[in-house]
Scaffold this motif. Structure first.
Motif, short mmCIF file in Angstrom:
data_model
loop_
_atom_site.label_atom_id
_atom_site.label_comp_id
_atom_site.label_asym_id
_atom_site.label_seq_id
_atom_site.Cartn_x
_atom_site.Cartn_y
_atom_site.Cartn_z
N ASN A 116 28.24 45.52 19.31
CA ASN A 116 28.11 44.07 19.46
C ASN A 116 29.11 43.45 20.42
O ASN A 116 29.06 42.23 20.65
N ILE A 117 30.03 44.23 20.98
CA ILE A 117 30.98 43.62 21.90
C ILE A 117 30.35 43.47 23.29
O ILE A 117 29.52 44.28 23.70
N ILE A 118 30.75 42.44 24.00
CA ILE A 118 30.22 42.22 25.35
C ILE A 118 31.31 42.37 26.40
O ILE A 118 31.02 42.34 27.60
N GLU A 119 32.55 42.54 25.97
CA GLU A 119 33.64 42.65 26.92
C GLU A 119 34.68 43.66 26.43
O GLU A 119 35.00 43.71 25.25
N ILE A 120 35.18 44.48 27.37
CA ILE A 120 36.35 45.31 27.11
C ILE A 120 37.55 44.52 27.63
O ILE A 120 37.68 44.29 28.83
N SER A 121 38.42 44.10 26.75
CA SER A 121 39.49 43.17 27.11
C SER A 121 40.55 43.83 28.00
O SER A 121 40.63 45.06 28.11
N GLY A 144 37.73 44.46 31.56
CA GLY A 144 38.88 43.67 32.01
C GLY A 144 39.87 44.45 32.85
O GLY A 144 39.79 45.68 33.00
N VAL A 145 40.83 43.72 33.39
CA VAL A 145 41.87 44.35 34.21
C VAL A 145 42.69 45.33 33.38
O VAL A 145 42.96 45.08 32.20
N LEU A 163 26.36 46.19 32.54
CA LEU A 163 27.67 45.94 33.13
C LEU A 163 27.54 45.12 34.42
O LEU A 163 26.77 45.46 35.32
N ARG A 164 28.33 44.04 34.52
CA ARG A 164 28.30 43.16 35.68
C ARG A 164 29.61 43.17 36.47
O ARG A 164 29.59 42.95 37.67
N SER A 165 30.75 43.40 35.81
CA SER A 165 32.02 43.36 36.54
C SER A 165 33.02 44.35 35.97
O SER A 165 33.06 44.60 34.76
N VAL A 166 33.83 44.89 36.88
CA VAL A 166 34.92 45.81 36.53
C VAL A 166 36.20 45.20 37.09
O VAL A 166 36.29 44.92 38.29
N GLY A 167 37.19 44.99 36.26
CA GLY A 167 38.39 44.29 36.66
C GLY A 167 39.38 45.11 37.47
O GLY A 167 39.25 46.34 37.61
N LYS A 168 40.36 44.43 37.98
CA LYS A 168 41.40 45.04 38.80
C LYS A 168 42.09 46.19 38.07
O LYS A 168 42.48 46.07 36.91
N THR A 187 30.59 42.87 40.64
CA THR A 187 31.97 42.69 41.07
C THR A 187 32.83 43.88 40.66
O THR A 187 32.76 44.32 39.50
N ILE A 188 33.60 44.40 41.62
CA ILE A 188 34.59 45.44 41.32
C ILE A 188 35.94 44.95 41.81
O ILE A 188 36.10 44.62 42.99
#
Length: 204
Positions: A116-121, A144-145, A163-168, A187-188
């Motif tokens: 159920n999570i939508i983000e890896i912090s 997340g970064v 997946l839509r974005s991968v952080g710094k 976004t990467i």
């Protein structure tokens, strides 16, 4: 402060507090900070919904954690530095995992993430240096970064189509051999895969 200091025989904890505020990184604030080498088992009661920030930070002998299906959120740094944890099975009731919640858990080898999570912090599994493989459940849109920064034994990861974005620096200094970006990734971040060991990358 120092609620359980010098309770050197205390090896297991059952946590039933339902309305507990977050702790902070001050050693005297955390109720079990004096028992870093004593506590081996931590159980959350069946009505607990939230794991407070910093609750178990640095308890490096913990090797067993029980999360009931009532848990829906884990606070930041809640288990950072718990080097004795080898396997982590998070129930599907969890919708939010705070930043750096499991950072520096060097003994961690496998993780089962909730659906159920939508983000890896940010930094949530950074420096988990024995983590080897990971499956990210469908529905995750953002990593997340520094999320997996310096997981230098991480060789395999399955990315969801959502997946839509991968952080710094999310995977900087990992040992990933392959990466399938999928059609949805937009976004990467800078240095996201710095010093990875890629043999192949699939774009789109």
């Amino acid at each position: 402060e120092n609620v359980f200091q010098y309770c050197t025989r205390l090896a297991s904890v059952e946590w039933n507090a339902r309305h507990c505020a977050d702790f902070n990184d001050n050693a005297s604030s955390k109720p079990f900070s004096a028992l870093a080498n004593t506590i081996t088992s931590f159980t959350f009661g069946n009505e607990v919904e939230y794991v407070p920030a910093y609750l178990c930070k640095g308890l490096n002998e913990i090797d067993t954690i029980y999360f009931p299906n009532s848990i829906n959120s884990i606070g930041s740094n809640a288990f950072s530095g718990c080097t004795g944890i080898k396997h982590l099975n998070l129930p599907n009731s969890i919708e939010d995992i705070g930043s750096y919640a499991f950072s520096g858990c060097n003994g961690l080898q496998s993780v089962t993430l909730p659906n159920n999570i939508i983000e890896i912090s940010n930094g949530v599994f950074s420096s988990c240096r024995n983590l080897e493989t990971l499956i990210l459940p469908e529905g995750i849109t953002n990593i997340g970064v520094w999320a997996f920064y310096y997981c230098d034994n991480l060789t395999s990861i399955i990315f969801p189509k959502s997946l839509r974005s991968v952080g710094k620096e999310a995977f900087a200094n990992c040992r990933l051999y392959s990466f399938d970006m999928g059609n949805g990734l937009q976004t990467i971040g800078d240095y996201a895969f710095y010093r990875c060991s890629f043999d192949s990358v699939v774009v789109g």
